[in-house]
Write a protein that holds these residues in place. Structure first.
Motif, PDB file in Angstrom:
ATOM      1  N   GLY A 110       0.870   9.097  14.274  1.00 16.41           N
ATOM      2  CA  GLY A 110       1.628   7.863  14.316  1.00 16.41           C
ATOM      3  C   GLY A 110       3.186   7.435  15.151  1.00 16.41           C
ATOM      4  O   GLY A 110       3.354   6.545  15.956  1.00 16.41           O
ATOM      5  N   GLU A 111       3.958   8.764  16.450  1.00 14.00           N
ATOM      6  CA  GLU A 111       4.703   8.808  17.072  1.00 14.00           C
ATOM      7  C   GLU A 111       3.861   9.100  17.901  1.00 14.00           C
ATOM      8  O   GLU A 111       4.135   7.779  18.831  1.00 14.00           O
TER       9      GLU A 111
ATOM     10  N   LYS B 267       2.219  -0.862  10.413  1.00 17.67           N
ATOM     11  CA  LYS B 267       0.715  -1.158  11.260  1.00 17.67           C
ATOM     12  C   LYS B 267      -0.117  -1.004  10.152  1.00 17.67           C
ATOM     13  O   LYS B 267      -0.413   0.031  10.065  1.00 17.67           O
ATOM     14  N   SER B 268      -0.747  -2.244  11.065  1.00 16.35           N
ATOM     15  CA  SER B 268      -2.301  -1.986  10.040  1.00 16.35           C
ATOM     16  C   SER B 268      -3.205  -1.268  10.833  1.00 16.35           C
ATOM     17  O   SER B 268      -3.185  -1.107  12.422  1.00 16.35           O
ATOM     18  N   ARG B 269      -4.711  -0.874  10.643  1.00 17.15           N
ATOM     19  CA  ARG B 269      -5.308  -0.477  11.269  1.00 17.15           C
ATOM     20  C   ARG B 269      -5.820  -1.688  12.262  1.00 17.15           C
ATOM     21  O   ARG B 269      -6.159  -0.738  13.224  1.00 17.15           O
TER      22      ARG B 269
ATOM     23  N   ASN C 260       0.706  -1.073   0.082  1.00 16.54           N
ATOM     24  CA  ASN C 260       0.009   0.298   0.087  1.00 16.54           C
ATOM     25  C   ASN C 260       1.409   0.868  -0.193  1.00 16.54           C
ATOM     26  O   ASN C 260       0.817   2.181  -0.688  1.00 16.54           O
TER      27      ASN C 260
ATOM     28  N   ALA D 292       6.205   9.008   7.943  1.00 16.63           N
ATOM     29  CA  ALA D 292       4.898   7.924   7.980  1.00 16.63           C
ATOM     30  C   ALA D 292       5.819   6.751   9.329  1.00 16.63           C
ATOM     31  O   ALA D 292       5.402   5.773   9.152  1.00 16.63           O
ATOM     32  N   PRO D 293       5.614   7.490  10.217  1.00 20.17           N
ATOM     33  CA  PRO D 293       6.443   6.582  11.457  1.00 20.17           C
ATOM     34  C   PRO D 293       5.913   5.269  11.925  1.00 20.17           C
ATOM     35  O   PRO D 293       6.364   4.014  12.065  1.00 20.17           O
ATOM     36  N   VAL D 294       4.051   5.229  11.352  1.00 23.19           N
ATOM     37  CA  VAL D 294       3.916   4.116  11.220  1.00 23.19           C
ATOM     38  C   VAL D 294       3.008   3.254  10.423  1.00 23.19           C
ATOM     39  O   VAL D 294       2.016   2.613  10.452  1.00 23.19           O
ATOM     40  N   VAL D 295       4.011   3.524   9.827  1.00 23.84           N
ATOM     41  CA  VAL D 295       3.724   2.241   8.303  1.00 23.84           C
ATOM     42  C   VAL D 295       3.553   1.193   8.168  1.00 23.84           C
ATOM     43  O   VAL D 295       2.722   0.600   7.480  1.00 23.84           O
TER      44      VAL D 295
END
Lengths: 464, 216
Positions: free
Chosen positions: A132-133, A153-155, A22, A148-151
């Motif tokens: 994200g942080e 991780k999924s929803r 994605n 995009a620090p949390v790219v």
């Protein structure tokens, strides 16, 4: 810190692989579109490179000028030799001002310096406020991308995390999750004594620091608390406001594909007399942390970096393994250069090799850092310092010894190509090869023709 | 030796300047700062006001027109009613003397509080290239009013729309001499793409930015 085993682990993680698929589509597409809207984007890149080069060429003078102008406006400039010193300085600032709670906006330099751990150790509450942080602080994980620090991780993972940590009913809509984070964080903004931000650039002309953000948390952090600390690297200085205008145009387009970010927030000095808001105390922490050493090395061009993330967004290695595999604060191609430079090449052994040298990164870099060339230089350093595995070194020594003896080389290679050709069978493919399972484990190796190049060449020469 | 001096000395060693930087280098960069030359800008052929409208919309702001400053309270009331928002706002002291009561709007002019749902501000100028507002902090122009409330309404005279960020800086230098504590460039409502890279409006700042262009 080993890249290879971590990379293998990341390859086997289906959630991460879905997130990365994605990610690649979004970021690469957004930049391409944004750049296409600026017919002279190449001219802007060239100008951006010139501005950053001018800044680095005059780094000492510009830092002095910055300090003079920032101080004249009531800011206090602190200098930190390394990460520990920076953390110490910030702890001291918090102590002096009697700070109990800190709200933080995103700062990669503060990650370098482990500022949160140091503050928490002296009993100060630290709240990350970039969405994200904040998610990562709850999950106790490091960022995997610089913007995009949390790219990774999924929803679904975030839904579970919020339900558990906030004790609220589990939400699945992204807008509802964002709203929940907003509601949780808002009281912290209003009650914190101190805000910590980074700085995308600092401006010598005016003694200004500035941040480029979309969420608005950076503005909260620099507007509402009575103490504001900006922490950044010494290389972030640029001479003038006009230089910032140009750099912003290439930064946001390269990062998120936006013509500008929602907020570009310049802070100069402390609040004015009679102002209703703004910090009363403004501290600026300038961190060296290996930068002045890098400036004097043949990798100095990496200091032009304006941290847009385009190199990682376009890197086939990053796109495949994500940011955590790189093991330190900065992932991707730029990370594979600054990590060995800042923490020591002996502590980042595989990183200069975590690249295919395809130069996708070099092509998109808004300040034209020749990333593959720098990776190649680091590889040379590894060899010079004997930091490659002994098997590789022994094999190369053996090869060099044989290659200096043409007769022996012809004999050896003549036998080898005939054996490999025979092993290839009718299919002319090798499914496995002792000592080369790294290749044949994933794909076949085409079998050689059965004669060496020199044999074929000789035959051709005779025929003519 | 202080950290400052050892860092600067290391840089000087690299530049082969010695302890006292060469006067020529100092003059050269000093002159560059004094003249602050511009770099090339994106090429493109557009008119100021239409470009501002187009880009403001692209950054998810909404734009409406009023004939004169006196029409602002009425336009604000109409917008708030249309959004089903309360007729209450924190307002820049600079705009406090407009006839808000006549439009049925209750304003206060302090620092924005968590309970403030609507913030009304002016703008120092606006930038056509990117549809951006520039707000300077000051006694009459607090920074929090454009940030804390969920809805931000900004009043911008069309005469204050400039081409690019460089022109905004030139105006700041000409009219203020130097930047105030906060110089905020605002381009639309706050947003985040942190969860699965989906853009969601209203991260920490406003969910809505409504711009009233004053024609007079």
């Amino acid at each position: 810190m080993y890249f290879k085993p971590r990379a293998s682990e990341k390859l086997a993680n289906p959630t991460l692989q879905r997130a990365l698929a994605n990610f690649k589509e979004r970021f690469v597409g957004a930049r391409t579109e944004a750049v296409a809207q600026v017919p002279n984007f190449e001219e802007l890149r060239e100008a951006a490179k010139a501005i950053r080069n001018r800044a680095l060429a005059n780094l000492d003078l510009l830092l002095e000028e910055f300090e003079r102008n920032a101080t004249a406006r009531g800011a206090r400039v602190h200098w930190a030799e390394d990460a520990e010193a920076a953390a110490r300085i910030i702890c001291e600032i918090a102590r002096t001002h009697g700070v109990k709670k800190v709200v933080k906006s995103k700062s990669m330099v503060s990650e370098e310096c482990n500022v949160n751990d140091a503050l928490e150790a002296q009993g100060v509450q630290v709240v990350e406020t970039d969405l994200g942080e904040y998610i990562l602080q709850l999950a106790k994980e490091p960022p995997s991308h610089i913007i995009a620090p949390v790219v990774h991780k999924s929803r679904d993972e975030i839904s579970d995390l919020f339900a558990e940590k906030h004790g609220t009913p589990r939400k699945t809509e992204i807008a509802a999750l964002c709203r929940e984070a907003r509601d949780v964080l808002r009281p912290h903004f209003l009650s914190a004594d101190m805000g910590i931000s980074g700085a995308n650039f600092i401006v010598a002309e005016t003694g200004t620091t500035l941040i480029v953000t979309n969420e608005g948390n950076g503005r909260m952090v620099t507007t509402l608390p009575r103490v504001h600390v900006a922490i950044t690297g010494i290389e972030k200085v640029v001479p003038t406001l006009e230089d910032v205008a140009l750099l912003l145009r290439v930064l946001t387009r390269s990062a998120t594909g936006q013509p500008i970010s929602n907020y570009v927030s310049f802070t100069t000095g402390v609040k004015g007399a009679g102002d209703l808001d703004g910090a009363e105390h403004f501290h600026i922490v300038l961190v060296d942390g290996g930068r002045s050493k890098l400036l004097g090395s043949d990798l100095w061009e990496a200091l032009r970096c304006i941290r847009c993330g385009a190199c990682m967004n376009h890197c086939p290695v990053y796109q495949t393994v994500g940011g955590h595999a790189y093991g330190w604060v900065y992932p991707g191609p730029i990370g594979s250069i600054v990590t060995p430079a800042y923490v020591g090449i002996e502590n980042a052994l595989d990183l200069p090799n975590a690249s295919t040298l395809c130069n996708q990164c070099g092509v998109v870099c808004p300040v034209k850092i020749p990333l593959p060339d720098l990776q190649r230089k680091l590889r040379e350093q590894q060899v010079d310092r004997g930091l490659r595995p002994w098997t590789e070194r022994a094999a190369l020594r053996l090869w060099a010894w044989v290659a200096q003896r043409p007769g022996l080389y012809a004999l050896g290679t003549g036998i080898a190509v005939r054996m490999l050709s025979a092993m290839g069978g009718k299919e002319r493919l090798l499914h496995s090869l002792p000592g080369a399972s790294g290749w044949t484990g994933g794909r076949d190796l085409p079998a050689p023709a059965g004669r060496t190049f020199r044999e074929l060449y000789r035959k051709r020469a005779v025929r003519q | 030796m202080s950290a400052r001096d050892s860092i600067l000395n290391r840089i000087r060693a690299v530049k082969a300047r010695g302890e006292a930087p060469a006067a020529a280098a100092r003059n050269e960069i000093g002159e560059y700062i004094r003249t602050h030359p511009e770099s090339p800008r994106p090429t493109g052929d557009w008119e100021l006001v239409p470009q501002f409208r187009r880009m403001a919309a692209a950054m998810s702001s909404t734009v409406d027109d009023v004939a004169a400053l006196g029409d602002v309270p009425g336009a604000v009331a109409m917008y708030l009613k249309g959004q089903s928002l309360p007729l209450e706002a924190v307002c820049w002291p600079q705009l406090a003397n407009l006839d808000w009561a006549a439009a049925g709007i209750r304003i206060h002019t302090g620092r924005a509080q968590g309970a403030d749902m609507v913030g009304v501000t002016g703008a120092f100028c606006a930038i056509a290239e990117t549809g951006t507002l520039l707000a300077l902090s000051g006694e009459d122009t607090p920074a929090s009013a454009s940030l804390v409330p969920e809805t931000h309404i900004a009043v911008v005279p069309v005469s204050r729309i400039v081409r690019g960020m460089e022109d905004a800086f030139a105006l700041v230098r000409a009219e203020r001499g130097q930047p105030p504590r906060a110089m905020n460039f605002i381009s639309g409502p706050s947003r985040t793409g942190d969860i699965e890279l989906n853009i969601t409006l209203g991260a920490h700042g406003p969910f809505r930015v409504h711009i009233l262009l004053v024609q007079g």
